[in-house]
Design an enzyme around this catalytic site. Structure first.
Site, short mmCIF file in Angstrom:
data_model
loop_
_atom_site.label_atom_id
_atom_site.label_comp_id
_atom_site.label_asym_id
_atom_site.label_seq_id
_atom_site.Cartn_x
_atom_site.Cartn_y
_atom_site.Cartn_z
N HIS A 6 43.97 50.54 51.83
CA HIS A 6 43.68 51.59 52.81
C HIS A 6 44.93 52.21 53.41
O HIS A 6 45.96 51.54 53.53
CB HIS A 6 42.86 51.01 53.97
CG HIS A 6 41.59 50.37 53.55
ND1 HIS A 6 41.06 49.30 54.21
CD2 HIS A 6 40.73 50.63 52.54
CE1 HIS A 6 39.92 48.93 53.64
NE2 HIS A 6 39.71 49.73 52.61
N LYS A 58 51.18 48.66 60.98
CA LYS A 58 50.34 47.50 61.24
C LYS A 58 51.18 46.24 61.31
O LYS A 58 52.14 46.08 60.56
CB LYS A 58 49.31 47.32 60.12
CG LYS A 58 48.34 48.47 59.98
CD LYS A 58 47.41 48.27 58.79
CE LYS A 58 46.47 49.45 58.66
NZ LYS A 58 45.61 49.32 57.47
N TYR A 69 45.00 42.26 63.26
CA TYR A 69 46.14 43.16 63.15
C TYR A 69 46.22 44.12 64.32
O TYR A 69 45.22 44.51 64.89
CB TYR A 69 46.14 43.90 61.82
CG TYR A 69 44.88 44.64 61.45
CD1 TYR A 69 44.82 46.04 61.52
CD2 TYR A 69 43.76 43.97 61.00
CE1 TYR A 69 43.67 46.72 61.16
CE2 TYR A 69 42.62 44.64 60.62
CZ TYR A 69 42.58 46.02 60.70
OH TYR A 69 41.44 46.70 60.35
N ASP A 98 35.84 50.98 48.76
CA ASP A 98 37.05 50.48 48.11
C ASP A 98 36.96 50.58 46.60
O ASP A 98 37.96 50.83 45.93
CB ASP A 98 37.34 49.05 48.55
CG ASP A 98 37.77 48.97 50.01
OD1 ASP A 98 38.11 50.02 50.59
OD2 ASP A 98 37.75 47.86 50.57
#
Length: 182
Positions: A61, A71, A131, A169
């Site tokens: 992603h 991140k 995250y 995905d």
């Protein structure tokens, strides 16, 4: 904390100093001044958490344009392999990736800068993954790259037929088809 540079500029593996005793353990997961000294200034605005079972692959992603996200990722429970892919067309490491095992045992973290695609594969029976991100989630800017794109050639430790992916995905684009960063 120990900040380890990787083969891709801006991607860091971060190893905390863990203090164990008969009661359990303690470590600092994030310390802003130390992070800025070693990695750079990042203003995290949101924390996210997911729970997944063995074989779940989330990714690859990224968010496009002004909604790109940096991140800082880690695993609270279980074990995953985490992947950061450089998708900056002008970068000398374009299309290259860093793969690292993150687990509740090693307590490692991975910092992924903006303009990278990101994904992880769960190796344990289940994993809790957390995250920090430095930008809001913007569904209109969301994109994904196929986990098995031969242009990238990620060597996943689980066979594709054993993986569980979302329809989104599975529909990821190849690196050459994706809308990337210049």
């Amino acid at each position: 904390m120990n900040y380890l540079k990787t083969d891709i500029e801006g991607v860091y593996i971060i190893e905390p100093k863990v203090f164990n005793d008969s009661r359990g353990y303690f470590f600092e997961a994030f310390k802003q001044d130390e992070f800025e000294k070693n990695v750079g200034k990042v203003n995290f605005v949101q924390d996210n958490e997911s729970k997944s079972s063995r074989g779940v692959l989330r990714g690859l992603h990224y968010q496009k344009g002004e909604y790109s996200q940096a991140k800082l990722v880690r695993v609270i429970k279980g074990t995953v392999v985490d992947v950061a892919i450089d998708i900056r067309k002008s970068s000398p490491t374009f299309g290259k990736y860093v793969m690292v095992e993150l687990s509740e045992e090693n307590k490692r973290q991975l910092f992924i800068p903006r303009e990278f695609a990101h994904g992880f594969l769960v190796l344990s029976e289940e994993a809790i993954f957390t995250y920090k991100v430095d930008n809001i989630y913007a569904p209109q800017s969301e994109a994904s790259i196929r986990f098995n794109d031969p242009e990238i050639g990620i060597d996943w430790p689980i066979a594709p037929e054993e993986m569980l992916l979302s329809p989104k995905d599975l529909a990821g684009k190849s690196l050459s088809e994706a809308e990337l960063f210049d």
